[in-house]
Design a protein around this motif. Structure first.
Motif, mmCIF file in Angstrom:
data_model
loop_
_atom_site.group_PDB
_atom_site.id
_atom_site.type_symbol
_atom_site.label_atom_id
_atom_site.label_comp_id
_atom_site.label_asym_id
_atom_site.label_seq_id
_atom_site.Cartn_x
_atom_site.Cartn_y
_atom_site.Cartn_z
ATOM 1 N N GLU A 1 -44.818 7.531 19.133
ATOM 2 C CA GLU A 1 -46.178 7.898 19.533
ATOM 3 C C GLU A 1 -46.724 9.068 18.721
ATOM 4 O O GLU A 1 -47.824 9.543 18.986
ATOM 5 C CB GLU A 1 -46.198 8.251 21.025
ATOM 6 C CG GLU A 1 -45.954 7.061 21.915
ATOM 7 C CD GLU A 1 -45.843 7.434 23.387
ATOM 8 O OE1 GLU A 1 -45.829 8.640 23.724
ATOM 9 O OE2 GLU A 1 -45.789 6.487 24.207
ATOM 10 N N GLY A 2 -45.948 9.555 17.747
ATOM 11 C CA GLY A 2 -46.409 10.658 16.903
ATOM 12 C C GLY A 2 -46.312 12.010 17.588
ATOM 13 O O GLY A 2 -46.974 12.965 17.172
ATOM 14 N N ARG A 3 -45.486 12.136 18.606
ATOM 15 C CA ARG A 3 -45.341 13.399 19.327
ATOM 16 C C ARG A 3 -44.063 14.136 18.927
ATOM 17 O O ARG A 3 -43.455 14.814 19.737
ATOM 18 C CB ARG A 3 -45.358 13.155 20.839
ATOM 19 C CG ARG A 3 -46.666 12.607 21.354
ATOM 20 C CD ARG A 3 -46.696 12.476 22.879
ATOM 21 N NE ARG A 3 -45.789 11.425 23.347
ATOM 22 C CZ ARG A 3 -44.703 11.640 24.103
ATOM 23 N NH1 ARG A 3 -44.390 12.833 24.505
ATOM 24 N NH2 ARG A 3 -43.944 10.624 24.467
ATOM 25 N N SER A 4 -43.667 13.997 17.675
ATOM 26 C CA SER A 4 -42.519 14.739 17.159
ATOM 27 C C SER A 4 -42.912 15.310 15.803
ATOM 28 O O SER A 4 -43.913 14.910 15.221
ATOM 29 C CB SER A 4 -41.300 13.823 17.027
ATOM 30 O OG SER A 4 -41.543 12.817 16.078
ATOM 31 N N ARG A 5 -42.098 16.237 15.321
ATOM 32 C CA ARG A 5 -42.416 16.861 14.028
ATOM 33 C C ARG A 5 -41.890 16.047 12.856
ATOM 34 O O ARG A 5 -42.014 16.456 11.714
ATOM 35 C CB ARG A 5 -41.846 18.269 13.974
ATOM 36 C CG ARG A 5 -42.530 19.194 14.963
ATOM 37 C CD ARG A 5 -42.201 20.624 14.736
ATOM 38 N NE ARG A 5 -40.765 20.826 14.556
ATOM 39 C CZ ARG A 5 -40.226 21.977 14.212
ATOM 40 N NH1 ARG A 5 -40.974 23.028 14.014
ATOM 41 N NH2 ARG A 5 -38.921 22.093 14.080
ATOM 42 N N SER B 1 -31.537 4.881 14.366
ATOM 43 C CA SER B 1 -31.491 6.340 14.499
ATOM 44 C C SER B 1 -30.604 6.697 15.680
ATOM 45 O O SER B 1 -30.306 5.850 16.511
ATOM 46 C CB SER B 1 -32.896 6.923 14.713
ATOM 47 O OG SER B 1 -33.306 6.759 16.055
ATOM 48 N N GLN B 2 -30.214 7.937 15.755
ATOM 49 C CA GLN B 2 -29.389 8.396 16.876
ATOM 50 C C GLN B 2 -30.238 9.017 17.978
ATOM 51 O O GLN B 2 -29.720 9.614 18.908
ATOM 52 C CB GLN B 2 -28.368 9.435 16.382
ATOM 53 C CG GLN B 2 -27.380 8.888 15.388
ATOM 54 C CD GLN B 2 -26.452 7.829 15.960
ATOM 55 O OE1 GLN B 2 -26.289 7.692 17.153
ATOM 56 N NE2 GLN B 2 -25.844 7.055 15.077
ATOM 57 N N ILE C 1 -30.465 14.903 12.605
ATOM 58 C CA ILE C 1 -31.881 14.904 12.965
ATOM 59 C C ILE C 1 -32.254 16.193 13.679
ATOM 60 O O ILE C 1 -33.398 16.567 13.731
ATOM 61 C CB ILE C 1 -32.230 13.652 13.807
ATOM 62 C CG1 ILE C 1 -33.737 13.441 13.918
ATOM 63 C CG2 ILE C 1 -31.631 13.742 15.188
ATOM 64 C CD1 ILE C 1 -34.393 13.047 12.653
ATOM 65 N N LYS C 2 -31.274 16.923 14.189
ATOM 66 C CA LYS C 2 -31.536 18.171 14.903
ATOM 67 C C LYS C 2 -32.357 19.139 14.063
ATOM 68 O O LYS C 2 -33.079 19.943 14.589
ATOM 69 C CB LYS C 2 -30.234 18.848 15.318
ATOM 70 C CG LYS C 2 -29.483 18.094 16.383
ATOM 71 C CD LYS C 2 -30.127 18.268 17.710
ATOM 72 C CE LYS C 2 -29.300 17.611 18.786
ATOM 73 N NZ LYS C 2 -29.999 17.344 19.975
ATOM 74 N N SER D 1 -39.837 7.159 9.695
ATOM 75 C CA SER D 1 -39.013 7.024 8.497
ATOM 76 C C SER D 1 -38.039 8.194 8.355
ATOM 77 O O SER D 1 -36.865 7.999 8.027
ATOM 78 C CB SER D 1 -39.918 6.926 7.266
ATOM 79 O OG SER D 1 -39.144 6.748 6.113
ATOM 80 N N GLU D 2 -38.504 9.419 8.605
ATOM 81 C CA GLU D 2 -37.620 10.582 8.517
ATOM 82 C C GLU D 2 -36.498 10.498 9.552
ATOM 83 O O GLU D 2 -35.348 10.808 9.259
ATOM 84 C CB GLU D 2 -38.412 11.875 8.726
ATOM 85 C CG GLU D 2 -39.303 12.231 7.562
ATOM 86 C CD GLU D 2 -40.240 13.389 7.866
ATOM 87 O OE1 GLU D 2 -40.625 14.067 6.907
ATOM 88 O OE2 GLU D 2 -40.589 13.605 9.048
ATOM 89 N N ALA D 3 -36.823 10.075 10.750
ATOM 90 C CA ALA D 3 -35.814 9.954 11.810
ATOM 91 C C ALA D 3 -34.746 8.935 11.418
ATOM 92 O O ALA D 3 -33.554 9.161 11.639
ATOM 93 C CB ALA D 3 -36.469 9.551 13.126
#
Length: 147
Positions: A112-116, A100-101, A130-131, A120-122
């Protein structure tokens, strides 16, 4: 079919931080059929701080092709060992770093699950921007230890 994972380190580029400071980053490419990887082919640019690379030379020139080539080969050999280690392949930070970038700070937040977005999506959306997953609040995730 036999499982394979190939790693290339190529395209060194000088990145200038300011008038006095510059560093080299590299393109890291992976091609694999391993089930451990979500994406089977990827290329990312990374600046790396890894063990067993040729040591930094106080007189190192960013234009010295021999020294740059030796560092690239050392990085490639290191990554070959890493991508063939079952223990390391279970770490989502490794996959995010290689495919990923995302910055290291955002890799940590995602793992850590602290993103929306999920890991896999990233990985699958890094090239298409990804923005679209990120919000301004995620930009403020505090800097923590590197993965």
């Amino acid at each position: 079919m036999q499982e394979f994972t190939a790693v290339w380190v190529r395209d060194p580029r000088i990145q200038k931080e300011d008038f006095w400071h510059a560093y080299m980053d590299y393109e890291i490419c992976i091609h694999t059929n391993s089930l451990a990887f979500t994406k089977k082919s990827s290329c990312v640019r990374r600046r790396t701080h890894l063990p067993k690379l040729p040591p930094k030379n106080p007189f190192f020139s960013l234009n010295n092709a021999r020294e740059i080539g030796a560092r690239m080969e050392g990085l490639r050999k290191f990554l070959e060992v890493v991508v063939h280690s079952p223990v390391l392949l279970s770490d989502s930070c490794l996959h995010l770093f290689l495919q990923s970038q995302l910055s290291v700070k955002k890799i940590k937040a995602c793992a850590e699950g602290r993103s929306r977005y999920t890991v896999s999506e990233a990985i699958h959306n890094f090239g298409s921007g990804i923005k679209r997953f990120e919000s301004d609040s995620e930009e403020n995730v505090e800097e923590e230890e590197d993965c």
